[in-house]
Design a protein around this motif. Structure first.
Motif, mmCIF file in Angstrom:
data_model
loop_
_atom_site.group_PDB
_atom_site.id
_atom_site.type_symbol
_atom_site.label_atom_id
_atom_site.label_comp_id
_atom_site.label_asym_id
_atom_site.label_seq_id
_atom_site.Cartn_x
_atom_site.Cartn_y
_atom_site.Cartn_z
ATOM 1 N N UNK A 29 0.774 -1.232 0.000
ATOM 2 C CA UNK A 29 0.000 0.000 0.000
ATOM 3 C C UNK A 29 0.806 1.284 0.000
ATOM 4 N N UNK A 30 2.098 1.201 -0.264
ATOM 5 C CA UNK A 30 2.942 2.390 -0.204
ATOM 6 C C UNK A 30 3.592 2.688 -1.557
ATOM 7 N N UNK A 31 2.800 2.622 -2.628
ATOM 8 C CA UNK A 31 3.332 2.934 -3.952
ATOM 9 C C UNK A 31 3.539 4.424 -4.120
ATOM 10 N N UNK A 32 4.225 4.843 -5.159
ATOM 11 C CA UNK A 32 4.526 6.263 -5.362
ATOM 12 C C UNK A 32 3.283 7.124 -5.578
ATOM 13 N N UNK A 33 2.186 6.562 -6.025
ATOM 14 C CA UNK A 33 0.957 7.325 -6.254
ATOM 15 C C UNK A 33 0.094 7.373 -4.991
ATOM 16 N N UNK A 34 0.327 6.503 -4.035
ATOM 17 C CA UNK A 34 -0.503 6.387 -2.835
ATOM 18 C C UNK A 34 -0.649 7.712 -2.090
ATOM 19 N N UNK A 35 0.406 8.475 -2.014
ATOM 20 C CA UNK A 35 0.339 9.730 -1.254
ATOM 21 C C UNK A 35 -0.556 10.774 -1.922
ATOM 22 N N UNK A 36 -0.900 10.568 -3.180
ATOM 23 C CA UNK A 36 -1.769 11.502 -3.896
ATOM 24 C C UNK A 36 -3.250 11.142 -3.774
ATOM 25 N N UNK A 37 -3.545 9.989 -3.234
ATOM 26 C CA UNK A 37 -4.919 9.512 -3.132
ATOM 27 C C UNK A 37 -5.571 9.979 -1.835
ATOM 28 N N UNK A 38 -6.881 10.184 -1.880
ATOM 29 C CA UNK A 38 -7.600 10.590 -0.669
ATOM 30 C C UNK A 38 -7.855 9.408 0.259
ATOM 31 N N UNK A 39 -7.835 8.197 -0.281
ATOM 32 C CA UNK A 39 -7.995 6.974 0.512
ATOM 33 C C UNK A 39 -6.740 6.131 0.313
ATOM 34 N N UNK A 40 -6.152 5.687 1.399
ATOM 35 C CA UNK A 40 -4.933 4.881 1.307
ATOM 36 C C UNK A 40 -5.223 3.517 0.690
ATOM 37 N N UNK A 41 -4.375 3.070 -0.236
ATOM 38 C CA UNK A 41 -4.559 1.736 -0.812
ATOM 39 C C UNK A 41 -4.332 0.677 0.265
#
Length: 68
Positions: free
Chosen positions: A42-54
């Motif tokens: 759940x810590x991919x490079x796009x994860x920090x841009x999402x409103x819900x954590x993967x």
């Protein structure tokens, strides 16, 4: 979520008769690793841009009665 993952995998290679780990790995890195990370935690490079954590995909079976 599980249905989405299965649908994406089938759409990527509908002729796949038997699962091939290398093909699945390619599908994962192309479609999932950006959010879920290369280790699926759940810590991919796009994860920090999402409103819900993967979610951490490594916990799918343990959080679903042992079924993946």
């Amino acid at each position: 979520m599980k249905r989405i993952v299965i649908a994406l995998a089938l759409a990527a290679n509908p002729a796949m008769a038997e699962p091939d780990a290398r093909a699945g790995q390619g599908v994962f890195f192309t479609n999932c690793a950006g959010c879920h990370g290369p280790d699926a935690r759940g810590a991919g490079p796009v994860a920090k841009l999402l409103s819900v954590s993967p979610p951490d995909l490594t916990l799918l079976a343990s959080e679903n009665g042992g079924i993946f």
